[in-house]
Enzyme design. Sequence first.
Site, mmCIF file in Angstrom:
data_model
loop_
_atom_site.group_PDB
_atom_site.id
_atom_site.type_symbol
_atom_site.label_atom_id
_atom_site.label_comp_id
_atom_site.label_asym_id
_atom_site.label_seq_id
_atom_site.Cartn_x
_atom_site.Cartn_y
_atom_site.Cartn_z
ATOM 1 N N CYS A 1 0.821 -1.223 0.000
ATOM 2 C CA CYS A 1 0.000 0.000 0.000
ATOM 3 C C CYS A 1 0.851 1.268 0.000
ATOM 4 C CB CYS A 1 -0.932 0.016 1.203
ATOM 5 S SG CYS A 1 -1.954 -1.442 1.306
ATOM 6 N N HIS B 1 -3.025 7.008 2.825
ATOM 7 C CA HIS B 1 -3.562 5.710 2.429
ATOM 8 C C HIS B 1 -4.837 5.478 3.237
ATOM 9 C CE1 HIS B 1 -4.027 1.679 1.263
ATOM 10 N NE2 HIS B 1 -3.782 1.174 2.457
ATOM 11 N N ASN C 1 -10.177 0.138 0.394
ATOM 12 C CA ASN C 1 -8.715 0.153 0.371
ATOM 13 C C ASN C 1 -8.248 -0.394 -0.981
ATOM 14 O OD1 ASN C 1 -6.000 -0.398 0.684
ATOM 15 N ND2 ASN C 1 -6.199 -1.385 2.681
HETATM 16 O O1 UT7 Z 1 -3.786 -1.510 3.684
HETATM 17 C C1 UT7 Z 1 -3.327 -2.546 4.477
HETATM 18 C C2 UT7 Z 1 -3.378 -2.161 5.884
HETATM 19 N N1 UT7 Z 1 -4.573 -2.672 6.500
HETATM 20 C C3 UT7 Z 1 -5.071 -2.078 7.562
HETATM 21 O O2 UT7 Z 1 -4.560 -1.050 7.971
HETATM 22 C C4 UT7 Z 1 -6.223 -2.701 8.297
HETATM 23 C C5 UT7 Z 1 -6.036 -2.522 9.780
HETATM 24 N N2 UT7 Z 1 -7.050 -3.201 10.583
HETATM 25 C C6 UT7 Z 1 -8.324 -2.768 10.646
HETATM 26 O O3 UT7 Z 1 -8.695 -1.821 9.978
HETATM 27 C C7 UT7 Z 1 -9.263 -3.448 11.607
HETATM 28 O O4 UT7 Z 1 -8.531 -4.225 12.506
HETATM 29 C C8 UT7 Z 1 -10.338 -4.324 10.894
HETATM 30 C C9 UT7 Z 1 -11.292 -3.444 10.098
HETATM 31 C C10 UT7 Z 1 -9.659 -5.313 9.966
HETATM 32 C C11 UT7 Z 1 -11.154 -5.078 11.923
HETATM 33 O O5 UT7 Z 1 -11.815 -4.161 12.806
HETATM 34 P P1 UT7 Z 1 -11.921 -4.437 14.368
HETATM 35 O O6 UT7 Z 1 -12.774 -3.394 14.934
HETATM 36 O O7 UT7 Z 1 -10.510 -4.576 14.865
HETATM 37 O O8 UT7 Z 1 -12.701 -5.793 14.406
HETATM 38 P P2 UT7 Z 1 -12.231 -7.176 15.036
HETATM 39 O O9 UT7 Z 1 -11.265 -7.840 14.105
HETATM 40 O O10 UT7 Z 1 -11.793 -6.957 16.439
HETATM 41 O O11 UT7 Z 1 -13.583 -7.974 15.036
HETATM 42 C C12 UT7 Z 1 -14.655 -7.598 15.896
HETATM 43 C C13 UT7 Z 1 -15.799 -8.533 15.633
HETATM 44 C C14 UT7 Z 1 -15.404 -10.010 15.625
HETATM 45 O O12 UT7 Z 1 -16.482 -10.718 16.188
HETATM 46 P P3 UT7 Z 1 -16.383 -11.308 17.683
HETATM 47 O O13 UT7 Z 1 -15.189 -12.211 17.661
HETATM 48 O O14 UT7 Z 1 -16.191 -10.111 18.542
HETATM 49 O O15 UT7 Z 1 -17.684 -12.007 17.862
HETATM 50 C C15 UT7 Z 1 -15.306 -10.329 14.155
HETATM 51 O O16 UT7 Z 1 -15.576 -11.684 13.875
HETATM 52 O O17 UT7 Z 1 -16.343 -8.254 14.334
HETATM 53 C C16 UT7 Z 1 -16.398 -9.471 13.584
HETATM 54 N N3 UT7 Z 1 -16.193 -9.139 12.194
HETATM 55 C C17 UT7 Z 1 -17.201 -8.850 11.346
HETATM 56 N N4 UT7 Z 1 -18.517 -8.794 11.534
HETATM 57 C C18 UT7 Z 1 -19.274 -8.443 10.491
HETATM 58 C C19 UT7 Z 1 -15.020 -9.056 11.507
HETATM 59 N N5 UT7 Z 1 -15.263 -8.720 10.233
HETATM 60 C C20 UT7 Z 1 -16.604 -8.581 10.111
HETATM 61 C C21 UT7 Z 1 -17.448 -8.249 9.044
HETATM 62 N N6 UT7 Z 1 -18.792 -8.180 9.277
HETATM 63 N N7 UT7 Z 1 -16.993 -7.959 7.808
#
Ligand code: UT7
Length: 330
Positions: free
Chosen positions: A114, A257, A287
């Site tokens: 990225c 980004h 993204n």
């Molecule tokens: O360009 C490359 C660089 N990439 C990045 O910078 C991405 C950096 N990371 C992020 O932006 C975030 O960590 C994410 C958007 C990937 C995830 O967000 P989060 O708020 O950290 O969510 P999480 O991974 O902690 O997940 C929270 C909950 C989980 O459920 P439980 O375990 O709490 O029941 C996930 O399973 O949200 C669930 N979840 C979803 N639910 C609905 C994860 N993805 C989804 C989804 N829809 N698409």
Amino acid sequence: MVRPYIKSISYYVPDNIVTNDDLSKIMDTSDEWIISHTGIKQRYFVNEGENNSDIATKAAKIAMEKAEVTADEIDLIILATTSADYVGFPSTACLVQDKLGAKNAGAYDLGAACTGFVFGVETAANFIKSGNYKNILVIGSEVLSRTMDMTDRNTAVLFGDGAGAAIITANEDKESKSEIIYSFLRSMGSGADSLKRPAGGTTNPFVPGVTDPKDLYIYMNGRQVYNFAVKAVTDTILKLMEKNNLTMDSIKYIIPHQANIRILEAAAGRTSIPIEKFYINIENFANTSAATIPIALTEVVEKKLIQRGDNILTVGFGGGLTFGGNYIKW
Ligand code: UT7
């Protein structure tokens, strides 16, 4: 001293819009979750038969038209991507070189995920400073829709396809214009495992019947990358300001980004830079990795949000891990 500048900037996205609601029909997610956790409302995916080199070529043609640079006048094509037409070779840059008919150009791909466009801009600036190159086409182009596991909601909702392109050339006028003044480039290979495509390379080659097909797709430890990203954006902005004696007030726009709006809000808080100075368009494109910054910069220019002489910073972060930014006096 030869001064490299951005003569034109453009982008192209496929005509296929995919909304959060479209994705919630094929996986366990929702418009509400995606918007509240990332800021994304929609993204573009390529159509069948449309490849990275096709959208990259379209973005490049617009940039060449704007800059009034013909294919014959391009000396070098640097194409930043993580989702090349082919694994390893031929480079997507070579395919674009052929599609453009840029017969006087060398062409190669640049792998900084990225942060690829940021690295590409600085690379081109130095080729220009050498005095041996006049017109360089820098492209950030991605077809991430074909690198995602569409059953994995943790990654499949985050990425989109698109291409951005710039013509970087030597300023022979007296007055300064969209000059690439300074770049800060860093890598942190110790974090490589947090964002990668585990199989298909020579570490873990594809073996029919043995390789787990899921390992061919993007894997990301979202939390780890999130924490890295907030620090990467913060450190890059502070470093670019310090090295160039910039105050917060003297910066017109930051072109970051766009992986998650919450990363930018957190970085804005840590640097005490108002969030309004960050140009944000993640809601429309998601993204698009190496294409994100040139797409955003094109919009900033087309909306006339910056004028000649304004200080702008680009800030990238991503796989590698890589991060960094460019200071451009527009
Ligand atoms: O360009 C490359 C660089 N990439 C990045 O910078 C991405 C950096 N990371 C992020 O932006 C975030 O960590 C994410 C958007 C990937 C995830 O967000 P989060 O708020 O950290 O969510 P999480 O991974 O902690 O997940 C929270 C909950 C989980 O459920 P439980 O375990 O709490 O029941 C996930 O399973 O949200 C669930 N979840 C979803 N639910 C609905 C994860 N993805 C989804 C989804 N829809 N698409």
